[in-house]
Design an enzyme around this catalytic site. Structure first.
Site, PDB file in Angstrom:
ATOM      1  N   ASP A 176      19.504   4.979  52.473  1.00 36.74           N
ATOM      2  CA  ASP A 176      20.005   6.321  52.126  1.00 36.74           C
ATOM      3  C   ASP A 176      19.025   7.431  52.494  1.00 36.74           C
ATOM      4  O   ASP A 176      18.988   8.475  51.848  1.00 36.74           O
ATOM      5  CB  ASP A 176      20.327   6.421  50.618  1.00 36.74           C
ATOM      6  CG  ASP A 176      21.287   5.354  50.174  1.00 36.74           C
ATOM      7  OD1 ASP A 176      22.262   5.121  50.891  1.00 36.74           O
ATOM      8  OD2 ASP A 176      21.045   4.735  49.112  1.00 36.74           O
ATOM      9  N   GLY A 213      19.070   9.133  55.205  1.00 33.21           N
ATOM     10  CA  GLY A 213      19.711  10.160  56.039  1.00 33.21           C
ATOM     11  C   GLY A 213      19.721   9.748  57.512  1.00 33.21           C
ATOM     12  O   GLY A 213      19.678  10.591  58.393  1.00 33.21           O
ATOM     13  N   GLY A 267      22.212   8.377  59.167  1.00 31.91           N
ATOM     14  CA  GLY A 267      23.494   8.721  59.808  1.00 31.91           C
ATOM     15  C   GLY A 267      23.441  10.091  60.442  1.00 31.91           C
ATOM     16  O   GLY A 267      23.843  10.271  61.585  1.00 31.91           O
ATOM     17  N   ALA A 306      27.020  -0.165  52.917  1.00 29.37           N
ATOM     18  CA  ALA A 306      26.246   1.066  52.747  1.00 29.37           C
ATOM     19  C   ALA A 306      27.050   2.218  53.310  1.00 29.37           C
ATOM     20  O   ALA A 306      28.101   2.012  53.905  1.00 29.37           O
ATOM     21  CB  ALA A 306      24.909   0.967  53.471  1.00 29.37           C
ATOM     22  N   GLY A 307      26.556   3.409  53.121  1.00 29.83           N
ATOM     23  CA  GLY A 307      27.297   4.552  53.646  1.00 29.83           C
ATOM     24  C   GLY A 307      26.388   5.487  54.391  1.00 29.83           C
ATOM     25  O   GLY A 307      25.313   5.839  53.919  1.00 29.83           O
ATOM     26  N   HIS A 308      26.781   5.845  55.585  1.00 27.00           N
ATOM     27  CA  HIS A 308      26.055   6.858  56.350  1.00 27.00           C
ATOM     28  C   HIS A 308      26.887   8.125  56.297  1.00 27.00           C
ATOM     29  O   HIS A 308      28.011   8.144  56.785  1.00 27.00           O
ATOM     30  CB  HIS A 308      25.881   6.440  57.808  1.00 27.00           C
ATOM     31  CG  HIS A 308      24.929   5.294  57.978  1.00 27.00           C
ATOM     32  ND1 HIS A 308      24.624   4.758  59.195  1.00 27.00           N
ATOM     33  CD2 HIS A 308      24.215   4.613  57.074  1.00 27.00           C
ATOM     34  CE1 HIS A 308      23.749   3.782  59.034  1.00 27.00           C
ATOM     35  NE2 HIS A 308      23.490   3.670  57.746  1.00 27.00           N
ATOM     36  N   ARG A 368      27.624   5.174  42.618  1.00 27.24           N
ATOM     37  CA  ARG A 368      26.597   4.876  41.600  1.00 27.24           C
ATOM     38  C   ARG A 368      25.477   5.904  41.656  1.00 27.24           C
ATOM     39  O   ARG A 368      25.033   6.268  42.752  1.00 27.24           O
ATOM     40  CB  ARG A 368      25.952   3.506  41.880  1.00 27.24           C
ATOM     41  CG  ARG A 368      26.817   2.331  41.514  1.00 27.24           C
ATOM     42  CD  ARG A 368      26.042   1.027  41.582  1.00 27.24           C
ATOM     43  NE  ARG A 368      25.781   0.581  42.946  1.00 27.24           N
ATOM     44  CZ  ARG A 368      25.227  -0.574  43.255  1.00 27.24           C
ATOM     45  NH1 ARG A 368      24.854  -1.402  42.314  1.00 27.24           N
ATOM     46  NH2 ARG A 368      25.022  -0.915  44.501  1.00 27.24           N
ATOM     47  N   SER A 398      14.482  17.813  58.135  1.00 27.80           N
ATOM     48  CA  SER A 398      15.824  18.343  57.878  1.00 27.80           C
ATOM     49  C   SER A 398      15.842  19.115  56.580  1.00 27.80           C
ATOM     50  O   SER A 398      15.171  18.766  55.611  1.00 27.80           O
ATOM     51  CB  SER A 398      16.877  17.232  57.930  1.00 27.80           C
ATOM     52  OG  SER A 398      16.950  16.531  56.731  1.00 27.80           O
ATOM     53  N   VAL A 399      16.626  20.200  56.586  1.00 31.66           N
ATOM     54  CA  VAL A 399      16.640  21.116  55.443  1.00 31.66           C
ATOM     55  C   VAL A 399      18.060  21.360  54.938  1.00 31.66           C
ATOM     56  O   VAL A 399      18.328  22.320  54.223  1.00 31.66           O
ATOM     57  CB  VAL A 399      15.963  22.469  55.810  1.00 31.66           C
ATOM     58  CG1 VAL A 399      14.468  22.293  55.959  1.00 31.66           C
ATOM     59  CG2 VAL A 399      16.564  23.065  57.081  1.00 31.66           C
TER      60      VAL A 399
HETATM   61  P1  GDP Z   1      21.907   6.975  55.375  1.00 29.28           P
HETATM   62  O1  GDP Z   1      22.607   5.778  54.830  1.00 29.28           O
HETATM   63  O2  GDP Z   1      20.469   6.721  55.648  1.00 29.28           O
HETATM   64  O3  GDP Z   1      22.617   7.579  56.548  1.00 29.28           O
HETATM   65  O4  GDP Z   1      21.888   8.085  54.231  1.00 29.28           O
HETATM   66  P2  GDP Z   1      23.112   8.570  53.303  1.00 29.28           P
HETATM   67  O5  GDP Z   1      24.158   9.176  54.140  1.00 29.28           O
HETATM   68  O6  GDP Z   1      23.513   7.522  52.354  1.00 29.28           O
HETATM   69  O7  GDP Z   1      22.355   9.648  52.420  1.00 29.28           O
HETATM   70  C1  GDP Z   1      21.880  10.814  52.880  1.00 29.28           C
HETATM   71  C2  GDP Z   1      22.586  11.935  52.121  1.00 29.28           C
HETATM   72  O8  GDP Z   1      21.815  13.099  52.195  1.00 29.28           O
HETATM   73  C3  GDP Z   1      23.941  12.306  52.681  1.00 29.28           C
HETATM   74  O9  GDP Z   1      24.780  12.767  51.657  1.00 29.28           O
HETATM   75  C4  GDP Z   1      23.603  13.446  53.650  1.00 29.28           C
HETATM   76  O10 GDP Z   1      24.685  14.342  53.887  1.00 29.28           O
HETATM   77  C5  GDP Z   1      22.518  14.120  52.892  1.00 29.28           C
HETATM   78  N1  GDP Z   1      21.511  14.769  53.706  1.00 29.28           N
HETATM   79  C6  GDP Z   1      20.931  14.310  54.842  1.00 29.28           C
HETATM   80  N2  GDP Z   1      19.960  15.141  55.237  1.00 29.28           N
HETATM   81  C7  GDP Z   1      19.900  16.148  54.327  1.00 29.28           C
HETATM   82  C8  GDP Z   1      19.057  17.291  54.167  1.00 29.28           C
HETATM   83  O11 GDP Z   1      18.157  17.560  54.947  1.00 29.28           O
HETATM   84  N3  GDP Z   1      19.278  18.062  53.072  1.00 29.28           N
HETATM   85  C9  GDP Z   1      20.256  17.795  52.153  1.00 29.28           C
HETATM   86  N4  GDP Z   1      20.389  18.602  51.115  1.00 29.28           N
HETATM   87  N5  GDP Z   1      21.060  16.729  52.279  1.00 29.28           N
HETATM   88  C10 GDP Z   1      20.884  15.907  53.350  1.00 29.28           C
END
Ligand code: GDP
Length: 429
Positions: free
Chosen positions: A13, A15, A17, A39-41, A304, A413-414
């Site tokens: 999780d 980020g 994706g 898992a979810g991206h 969760r 990333s912001v």
């Molecule tokens: P992954 O499984 O590694 O792709 O990660 P996830 O998608 O499960 O979790 C990352 C979460 O953080 C997602 O809801 C993204 O939209 C969000 N996200 C990613 N980068 C940023 C960021 O720089 N800032 C914020 N606020 N949210 C982010």
């Protein structure tokens, strides 16, 4: 052109994706090489917001070929559901932009049942499985008790193979767990309803990748979860059942001879962890709730609440080492903007001794975090696009993390949107 892997450095999780979605612009092929739909991206782009589970995150780019490699747990039922959701949001999926390896093993209907039955048996000792059948699937794969997607092209042989597997699996289902046995009618229904529909996408992706490589095309390998969930190098036994590390990418993708030139490790600006197992830097109470809310830390697949903590430099250094990361993306820096002081887990103490080495899994239970604090910036940074435009305290946080982990941070990333990213030149990092 060079090949690249995008991998998780921590517990998943991070980020990944959004980074694959961003970077696919520069790549011809994107391959998911391990894991399943557990898992979810999350990807947010011009088509909308998507929680991808098995589909590669390059699926939104015109002209990019997306591959589900032989290393994934291919669940036809869940994949079809996910494909439909993406198609419904206006993204075309055709055998031209999505290819499934004929060597990918199929997650069979009983794998999900076995996951559920085993978690029930374990009761309060459960591992926190997402109950998608991933562990039973990989166990069976290594026992050679699965069928390959390519077997769909040989229906008679497939049915005979499934009948043998069913006879064996029914013994476990009925005698160990007291569950109902499977019948061939049930399996034929599964073939007709789900497998037949994914069949047009199944092909020899190994040959495709070999040709792509010979033609000088670039390949992006997309991982699921992170270093600490790796079957061999993670926090055993609270790992996933596959290798989440870049070293596995060539094997799980169908191009064992591939060279992975760049390994982009994704690290979150703080820590999160889903499910059971040791999580040394964990925060509790109100402090944790505030961070969870600020970062919207709820699982993309299960909803969760994720466990949260400050960035864990000990675990992150280990995660980078295991991945062989050549550069780092630091995500979600904006989430920390509400904090007066930013906590950082700089060391652990294990049995009273301070260490900055990640301990053997058994010792993680007795490890305690050493927390230090950095100045906060208390400013909205989500609109910042240049590193030098970040508040000084935010720049110092990034530079401190970079120094401590010993790997250049090239992206920060912001915000969750594709464009909410600060690109640092290699010489800046
Ligand atoms: P992954 O499984 O590694 O792709 O990660 P996830 O998608 O499960 O979790 C990352 C979460 O953080 C997602 O809801 C993204 O939209 C969000 N996200 C990613 N980068 C940023 C960021 O720089 N800032 C914020 N606020 N949210 C982010």
């Amino acid at each position: 052109m060079k090949n690249c892997a995008i991998v998780g450095i921590n517990w998943g999780d991070e980020g990944k994706g959004r980074m694959v979605d961003l970077m696919t612009e520069k790549f011809d092929v994107v391959v998911r090489f391990q894991g399943g739909g557990n898992a979810g991206h999350t990807v947010i782009n011009e088509h909308g917001k998507f929680a991808l589970h098995l589909l590669p995150s390059g699926i939104f780019r015109k002209g990019t070929v997306n591959i589900l490699g032989n290393g994934v747990a291919l669940d036809p039922q869940n994949l079809l559901k996910e494909m439909q959701e993406v198609i419904d949001q206006g993204v075309p999926l055709t055998p031209e932009n999505l290819k499934i390896s004929d060597r990918a093993s199929l997650l069979l209907p009983w794998h999900r049942d076995l996951d559920e039955l085993e978690e029930q048996r374990l009761a309060d000792k459960k591992f926190g499985s997402t109950k998608q059948g991933i562990a039973p699937f990989y166990s069976d794969k290594y026992q050679k008790k699965t069928v390959l997607a390519g077997e769909l092209f040989y229906p008679e042989e497939l049915k005979a193979h499934l009948a043998d597997l069913m006879e064996w699996k029914n013994l476990t289902l009925t005698k160990v767990y007291g569950a109902e046995p499977y019948t061939m009618e049930m399996l034929e229904e599964w073939i007709d309803n789900y497998c037949e529909q994914i069949k047009p996408f199944v092909c020899d992706t190994g040959a495709f990748l070999k040709d792509a490589q010979s033609a000088g095309k670039s390949i992006l390998f997309e991982a699921q979860l992170g270093s600490l969930r790796d079957l061999d190098y993670g926090i055993h036994p609270y790992t996933t059942s596959s290798n989440t590390t870049a070293a596995y990418a060539p094997i799980g993708s169908g191009l064992p001879s591939a060279k992975v030139d760049d390994i982009v490790g994704v690290v979150k600006a703080y820590s999160t962890c889903v499910g059971e197992g040791p999580f040394v830097c964990e925060m509790f109470g109100e402090e944790a709730e505030e961070l969870r809310k600020a970062g919207n830390e709820y699982g993309a697949k299960t909803g969760r609440p994720r466990r949260v903590g400050p960035i864990d430099l000990v675990a992150t250094r280990y995660g980078i080492e295991v991945q062989g990361a050549t550069e780092i993306t630091l995500t979600k820096l904006d989430v920390l903007s509400y904090m007066d002081k930013i906590p950082v887990c700089s060391h652990y103490t294990v049995n009273g001794e301070q260490t900055d080495r990640f301990p053997f899994p058994v010792l993680l239970n007795s490890a305690k975090p050493v927390i230090e604090y950095m100045d906060g910036w208390k400013t909205d940074i989500s609109g910042v696009r240049r590193f030098e435009d970040l508040p000084v305290a935010a720049q110092e946080y990034v530079l401190y993390v970079e120094k401590e982990i010993g790997c250049p941070i090239t992206y920060v990333s912001v915000g969750p949107e594709r464009e909410s990213i600060i690109v640092r030149k290699k010489e800046q990092a």
